[in-house]
Design a protein around this motif. Sequence first.
Motif, PDB file in Angstrom:
ATOM      1  N   GLY A 150       0.812  -1.208   0.000  1.00 12.43           N
ATOM      2  CA  GLY A 150       0.000   0.000   0.000  1.00 12.43           C
ATOM      3  C   GLY A 150       0.842   1.253   0.000  1.00 12.43           C
ATOM      4  O   GLY A 150       0.557   2.209  -0.736  1.00 12.43           O
ATOM      5  N   SER A 151       1.883   1.260   0.808  1.00 13.23           N
ATOM      6  CA  SER A 151       2.780   2.423   0.846  1.00 13.23           C
ATOM      7  C   SER A 151       3.472   2.639  -0.493  1.00 13.23           C
ATOM      8  O   SER A 151       3.616   3.775  -0.960  1.00 13.23           O
ATOM      9  N   ALA A 211       0.904   3.992  -3.037  1.00  9.53           N
ATOM     10  CA  ALA A 211       0.587   5.382  -2.712  1.00  9.53           C
ATOM     11  C   ALA A 211       1.749   6.306  -3.081  1.00  9.53           C
ATOM     12  O   ALA A 211       1.540   7.390  -3.636  1.00  9.53           O
ATOM     13  N   TRP A 212       2.960   5.889  -2.793  1.00  5.72           N
ATOM     14  CA  TRP A 212       4.125   6.699  -3.142  1.00  5.72           C
ATOM     15  C   TRP A 212       4.235   6.871  -4.652  1.00  5.72           C
ATOM     16  O   TRP A 212       4.523   7.965  -5.146  1.00  5.72           O
ATOM     17  N   THR A 254      -4.362   6.967  -2.815  1.00  5.37           N
ATOM     18  CA  THR A 254      -4.572   6.877  -1.377  1.00  5.37           C
ATOM     19  C   THR A 254      -5.576   5.781  -1.046  1.00  5.37           C
ATOM     20  O   THR A 254      -5.377   4.986  -0.113  1.00  5.37           O
ATOM     21  N   THR A 296      -6.165   3.214  -2.844  1.00  2.16           N
ATOM     22  CA  THR A 296      -5.463   1.964  -3.120  1.00  2.16           C
ATOM     23  C   THR A 296      -4.625   1.548  -1.927  1.00  2.16           C
ATOM     24  O   THR A 296      -4.611   0.384  -1.519  1.00  2.16           O
ATOM     25  N   ALA A 297      -3.888   2.488  -1.371  1.00  2.00           N
ATOM     26  CA  ALA A 297      -3.029   2.177  -0.228  1.00  2.00           C
ATOM     27  C   ALA A 297      -3.855   1.655   0.939  1.00  2.00           C
ATOM     28  O   ALA A 297      -3.502   0.655   1.573  1.00  2.00           O
ATOM     29  N   VAL A 339      -3.662  -2.165   2.518  1.00  2.00           N
ATOM     30  CA  VAL A 339      -3.364  -2.381   3.931  1.00  2.00           C
ATOM     31  C   VAL A 339      -4.482  -3.171   4.600  1.00  2.00           C
ATOM     32  O   VAL A 339      -4.230  -4.042   5.447  1.00  2.00           O
TER      33      VAL A 339
END
Length: 221
Positions: free
Chosen positions: A182-183, A186-187, A199, A201-202, A206
Amino acid sequence: MAERVPEFALLIGVFLGLSATVSAAVLTGTLFRPLLFGVVACYPFAAFGVVRSEDPTDALPPTYVLGVGVALGVLTLAAALLERPSVGIVPGLLAGTLVVLPPAAYATHFGADVNPLSPSQTLAVCAAIGALFLGAAPLVGSLSAVLGLVVALSGALYANARGFRPTHRQRRLGIVAGVVAGSAVAWFGLAMRLPLGATTTAVALVLAPSLFVALTRAQER
Protein backbone atom coordinates in the motif's frame (compact mmCIF):
# COMPACT_ATOMS: atom_id res chain seq x y z
CA MET A 1 -47.42 -22.87 8.06
CA ALA A 2 -43.99 -22.21 9.57
CA GLU A 3 -42.40 -24.73 7.22
CA ARG A 4 -43.68 -22.78 4.21
CA VAL A 5 -42.34 -19.41 5.32
CA PRO A 6 -38.80 -19.76 3.89
CA GLU A 7 -40.02 -20.87 0.47
CA PHE A 8 -42.67 -18.15 0.47
CA ALA A 9 -40.02 -15.52 1.25
CA LEU A 10 -37.93 -16.77 -1.65
CA LEU A 11 -40.89 -16.56 -4.02
CA ILE A 12 -41.63 -13.01 -2.87
CA GLY A 13 -37.99 -12.04 -3.41
CA VAL A 14 -37.88 -13.47 -6.93
CA PHE A 15 -41.18 -11.79 -7.81
CA LEU A 16 -40.08 -8.42 -6.44
CA GLY A 17 -36.66 -8.67 -8.08
CA LEU A 18 -38.07 -9.49 -11.51
CA SER A 19 -40.79 -6.86 -11.19
CA ALA A 20 -38.32 -4.19 -10.14
CA THR A 21 -35.89 -5.07 -12.93
CA VAL A 22 -38.49 -5.17 -15.70
CA SER A 23 -40.28 -2.02 -14.53
CA ALA A 24 -37.09 0.00 -14.16
CA ALA A 25 -35.72 -1.24 -17.48
CA VAL A 26 -38.90 -0.24 -19.31
CA LEU A 27 -39.02 3.18 -17.66
CA THR A 28 -35.32 4.02 -18.10
CA GLY A 29 -34.46 2.17 -21.29
CA THR A 30 -31.33 0.78 -19.61
CA LEU A 31 -30.51 -2.54 -17.95
CA PHE A 32 -27.44 -2.13 -15.72
CA ARG A 33 -28.99 -0.20 -12.84
CA PRO A 34 -32.37 -1.99 -13.05
CA LEU A 35 -30.53 -5.30 -12.68
CA LEU A 36 -28.76 -4.09 -9.57
CA PHE A 37 -32.03 -2.73 -8.21
CA GLY A 38 -33.70 -6.09 -8.79
CA VAL A 39 -30.87 -7.94 -7.05
CA VAL A 40 -31.07 -5.60 -4.05
CA ALA A 41 -34.81 -6.29 -3.88
CA CYS A 42 -34.45 -10.07 -4.21
CA TYR A 43 -31.39 -11.07 -2.20
CA PRO A 44 -32.64 -10.07 1.30
CA PHE A 45 -35.74 -12.24 0.90
CA ALA A 46 -33.64 -15.12 -0.40
CA ALA A 47 -31.29 -14.70 2.56
CA PHE A 48 -34.26 -14.77 4.95
CA GLY A 49 -35.47 -18.00 3.36
CA VAL A 50 -32.03 -19.58 3.68
CA VAL A 51 -31.58 -18.57 7.32
CA ARG A 52 -35.06 -19.68 8.39
CA SER A 53 -35.04 -22.99 6.52
CA GLU A 54 -33.76 -26.10 8.28
CA ASP A 55 -32.31 -27.40 5.02
CA PRO A 56 -32.39 -24.79 2.25
CA THR A 57 -30.61 -27.12 -0.17
CA ASP A 58 -33.90 -28.94 -0.75
CA ALA A 59 -35.37 -25.89 -2.47
CA LEU A 60 -32.07 -24.25 -3.46
CA PRO A 61 -29.44 -26.72 -4.69
CA PRO A 62 -26.02 -25.05 -4.20
CA THR A 63 -24.77 -25.69 -7.73
CA TYR A 64 -27.95 -24.22 -9.24
CA VAL A 65 -27.75 -21.17 -7.00
CA LEU A 66 -24.12 -20.66 -8.00
CA GLY A 67 -25.05 -21.01 -11.68
CA VAL A 68 -27.82 -18.43 -11.38
CA GLY A 69 -25.48 -16.07 -9.52
CA VAL A 70 -22.76 -16.38 -12.16
CA ALA A 71 -25.32 -15.83 -14.93
CA LEU A 72 -26.61 -12.69 -13.19
CA GLY A 73 -23.05 -11.43 -12.70
CA VAL A 74 -22.19 -11.97 -16.37
CA LEU A 75 -25.43 -10.28 -17.42
CA THR A 76 -24.64 -7.32 -15.15
CA LEU A 77 -21.17 -6.97 -16.66
CA ALA A 78 -22.57 -7.29 -20.20
CA ALA A 79 -25.14 -4.58 -19.48
CA ALA A 80 -22.37 -2.31 -18.19
CA LEU A 81 -20.30 -2.87 -21.33
CA LEU A 82 -23.29 -2.20 -23.58
CA GLU A 83 -24.08 1.04 -21.76
CA ARG A 84 -20.61 2.55 -22.00
CA PRO A 85 -19.50 5.28 -21.53
CA SER A 86 -22.21 5.98 -18.94
CA VAL A 87 -21.06 2.84 -17.12
CA GLY A 88 -17.39 1.90 -17.19
CA ILE A 89 -15.72 -1.50 -17.26
CA VAL A 90 -14.45 -1.31 -13.67
CA PRO A 91 -17.88 -0.39 -12.20
CA GLY A 92 -19.36 -3.22 -14.25
CA LEU A 93 -16.77 -5.69 -12.94
CA LEU A 94 -17.33 -4.54 -9.37
CA ALA A 95 -21.10 -4.77 -9.68
CA GLY A 96 -20.90 -8.19 -11.33
CA THR A 97 -18.59 -9.44 -8.58
CA LEU A 98 -20.90 -8.18 -5.84
CA VAL A 99 -23.85 -9.87 -7.54
CA VAL A 100 -22.01 -13.21 -7.70
CA LEU A 101 -20.61 -13.20 -4.16
CA PRO A 102 -23.80 -14.04 -2.15
CA PRO A 103 -24.66 -17.09 -4.32
CA ALA A 104 -20.99 -18.12 -4.24
CA ALA A 105 -20.96 -17.84 -0.45
CA TYR A 106 -24.12 -19.95 -0.25
CA ALA A 107 -22.65 -22.60 -2.55
CA THR A 108 -19.41 -22.67 -0.56
CA HIS A 109 -21.21 -22.96 2.77
CA PHE A 110 -23.40 -25.83 1.60
CA GLY A 111 -20.64 -27.79 -0.08
CA ALA A 112 -20.89 -27.17 -3.81
CA ASP A 113 -17.51 -28.56 -4.89
CA VAL A 114 -17.13 -27.04 -8.35
CA ASN A 115 -13.82 -25.21 -7.96
CA PRO A 116 -10.96 -27.22 -9.54
CA LEU A 117 -8.36 -25.25 -7.56
CA SER A 118 -7.25 -26.04 -4.04
CA PRO A 119 -7.97 -23.49 -1.29
CA SER A 120 -4.38 -22.22 -1.30
CA GLN A 121 -4.34 -21.97 -5.10
CA THR A 122 -7.62 -20.06 -5.05
CA LEU A 123 -6.20 -17.68 -2.48
CA ALA A 124 -3.08 -17.10 -4.59
CA VAL A 125 -5.09 -16.44 -7.77
CA CYS A 126 -7.51 -14.06 -6.03
CA ALA A 127 -4.64 -12.26 -4.30
CA ALA A 128 -2.86 -11.78 -7.64
CA ILE A 129 -6.03 -10.50 -9.35
CA GLY A 130 -6.80 -8.26 -6.39
CA ALA A 131 -3.28 -6.83 -6.40
CA LEU A 132 -3.60 -6.12 -10.12
CA PHE A 133 -6.75 -4.07 -9.65
CA LEU A 134 -5.41 -2.40 -6.54
CA GLY A 135 -2.20 -1.41 -8.29
CA ALA A 136 -4.16 -0.01 -11.24
CA ALA A 137 -6.32 2.23 -9.06
CA PRO A 138 -4.11 5.34 -9.40
CA LEU A 139 -4.60 5.10 -13.17
CA VAL A 140 -8.23 4.01 -13.52
CA GLY A 141 -9.90 5.22 -10.32
CA SER A 142 -10.67 4.27 -6.75
CA LEU A 143 -13.34 1.71 -7.69
CA SER A 144 -10.52 -0.45 -8.99
CA ALA A 145 -9.08 -0.46 -5.46
CA VAL A 146 -12.44 -1.47 -4.03
CA LEU A 147 -12.71 -4.28 -6.59
CA GLY A 148 -9.23 -5.48 -5.74
CA LEU A 149 -10.02 -5.50 -2.03
CA VAL A 150 -13.26 -7.42 -2.61
CA VAL A 151 -11.60 -10.05 -4.83
CA ALA A 152 -8.60 -10.61 -2.56
CA LEU A 153 -10.66 -10.76 0.63
CA SER A 154 -13.24 -13.07 -0.97
CA GLY A 155 -10.51 -15.46 -2.06
CA ALA A 156 -9.05 -15.49 1.44
CA LEU A 157 -12.43 -16.14 3.07
CA TYR A 158 -13.17 -18.90 0.56
CA ALA A 159 -9.85 -20.58 1.34
CA ASN A 160 -10.59 -20.27 5.04
CA ALA A 161 -14.04 -21.85 4.58
CA ARG A 162 -12.39 -24.73 2.70
CA GLY A 163 -9.97 -25.44 5.53
CA PHE A 164 -6.93 -23.29 4.76
CA ARG A 165 -5.42 -22.09 8.05
CA PRO A 166 -2.42 -19.77 7.77
CA THR A 167 0.07 -19.84 10.62
CA HIS A 168 0.61 -16.89 12.97
CA ARG A 169 3.77 -16.07 11.05
CA GLN A 170 1.96 -16.13 7.70
CA ARG A 171 -0.76 -13.85 9.06
CA ARG A 172 1.80 -11.34 10.32
CA LEU A 173 3.68 -11.46 7.03
CA GLY A 174 0.43 -10.88 5.16
CA ILE A 175 -0.34 -7.76 7.17
CA VAL A 176 3.20 -6.45 6.70
CA ALA A 177 3.02 -7.16 2.96
CA GLY A 178 -0.23 -5.21 2.74
CA VAL A 179 1.30 -2.22 4.49
CA VAL A 180 4.42 -2.29 2.31
CA ALA A 181 2.48 -2.72 -0.93
CA GLY A 182 0.00 0.00 0.00
CA SER A 183 2.78 2.42 0.85
CA ALA A 184 4.57 1.64 -2.41
CA VAL A 185 1.49 2.19 -4.57
CA ALA A 186 0.59 5.38 -2.71
CA TRP A 187 4.13 6.70 -3.14
CA PHE A 188 4.05 5.87 -6.86
CA GLY A 189 0.73 7.65 -7.34
CA LEU A 190 1.88 10.75 -5.51
CA ALA A 191 5.26 10.81 -7.24
CA MET A 192 3.61 10.58 -10.66
CA ARG A 193 0.99 13.18 -9.62
CA LEU A 194 -1.81 10.79 -10.40
CA PRO A 195 -5.34 11.21 -8.98
CA LEU A 196 -5.85 10.62 -5.27
CA GLY A 197 -7.16 7.14 -5.98
CA ALA A 198 -3.66 6.09 -4.98
CA THR A 199 -4.57 6.88 -1.38
CA THR A 200 -7.65 4.65 -1.61
CA THR A 201 -5.46 1.96 -3.12
CA ALA A 202 -3.03 2.18 -0.23
CA VAL A 203 -5.81 1.87 2.34
CA ALA A 204 -7.32 -1.10 0.49
CA LEU A 205 -3.97 -2.87 0.25
CA VAL A 206 -3.36 -2.38 3.93
CA LEU A 207 -6.86 -3.50 4.91
CA ALA A 208 -7.16 -6.71 2.87
CA PRO A 209 -4.86 -8.92 5.01
CA SER A 210 -5.89 -7.16 8.22
CA LEU A 211 -9.60 -7.70 7.54
CA PHE A 212 -9.00 -11.37 6.85
CA VAL A 213 -7.10 -11.77 10.12
CA ALA A 214 -9.82 -9.92 12.04
CA LEU A 215 -12.65 -11.95 10.49
CA THR A 216 -10.97 -15.30 11.16
CA ARG A 217 -9.30 -14.50 14.47
CA ALA A 218 -11.77 -16.55 16.50
CA GLN A 219 -10.60 -19.70 14.70
CA GLU A 220 -7.09 -19.27 16.09
CA ARG A 221 -8.34 -19.98 19.58
